[in-house]
Design an enzyme around this catalytic site. Sequence first.
Site, mmCIF file in Angstrom:
data_model
loop_
_atom_site.group_PDB
_atom_site.id
_atom_site.type_symbol
_atom_site.label_atom_id
_atom_site.label_comp_id
_atom_site.label_asym_id
_atom_site.label_seq_id
_atom_site.Cartn_x
_atom_site.Cartn_y
_atom_site.Cartn_z
ATOM 1 N N ASP A 33 -5.684 -3.792 -2.798
ATOM 2 C CA ASP A 33 -4.701 -3.434 -1.776
ATOM 3 C C ASP A 33 -3.992 -4.674 -1.230
ATOM 4 O O ASP A 33 -4.635 -5.629 -0.802
ATOM 5 C CB ASP A 33 -5.424 -2.700 -0.645
ATOM 6 C CG ASP A 33 -4.488 -1.965 0.289
ATOM 7 O OD1 ASP A 33 -3.497 -2.580 0.739
ATOM 8 O OD2 ASP A 33 -4.730 -0.783 0.568
ATOM 9 N N SER A 48 0.834 -1.194 0.000
ATOM 10 C CA SER A 48 0.000 0.000 0.000
ATOM 11 C C SER A 48 0.876 1.255 0.000
ATOM 12 O O SER A 48 1.726 1.401 -0.867
ATOM 13 C CB SER A 48 -0.969 -0.055 1.186
ATOM 14 O OG SER A 48 -2.049 0.822 0.998
#
Length: 297
Positions: free
Chosen positions: A183, A53
């Site tokens: 993600d 991320s």
Amino acid sequence: MENSTPKKISESQIKNLALSGGGFYGFAVVGALKEIFDNYIDPNNIKTISGVSVGSIIATMLAIGYSIDEITKIMFEIDMDTLIKDSYFSYYTLWEKFGMYNADKLEQEIERIIRDKTHIKNCTFSQIEKNLIIVTTNLNYQRTRIFSKLETPTMIISKAVRMSISYPFIMVPVLFEGDLYGDGGETLNYPITLFDDDLDKTIGITFANHNENDDGTLKTRLPINNFYDYIVSLGLTMNRSSYISQISSKYLDRSIVIKINEDISSMQFNLDLKQKEYLFECGIKSVKQQIIKLINH
């Protein structure tokens, strides 16, 4: 007690760096790295960098040769809020594309940052010297997908980073090779686990905010008052569950756990300069307080 006399960690001691996901807590990661590289470790000694991320953005900048001062400048100047919210929110986008915002401008900005340093358009993993590892989640197979020089040498780095930062429901997931990618924190929010065979030569950076214990569990109830709160809570729950299932004392012993004591959410958009500076200082302070365990290891 803070370590008042910095002691350099030798080249042979540390060669791997793992940066966890954490949304806008990325400013704290940069602060931690500033303290580490200024006083303890030569960044040139780091050979492998993994990121998830927001950690994937910072890991990428380090891997392609940006100095920590250059990274700090970029992070404070970049307008993440505008780049992520690059289109008007509509329930159609959420329903049809599985995210509130396309975030195309953010991917373009990441590509520009990479190109400015490498002078390569659509730079791939094989075209950089350091071993960069970007963690994503294949949503169709519900499993972690690693992008790196070894596994995916021809993959465009900016595309892999865009996948890794696709926070659930906020950003549209990325369609790649017929599958949707989101993600990396949904399945592996702290990539220090990738270095099990070389853990004693690894430093990881992760977080504990004012409502979290070091192991990622919550201290008190989190209020949910509207639809946005619900979406953020759902995403954080997925990231937290993956983190809790993977973290243990052996990883914490190799980690700088950045303490965020103010009430700032990792998904708090529109951070002002004072909040960014506070997070940055949290990173510096946490390294000063915890680096001794890594030096004496």
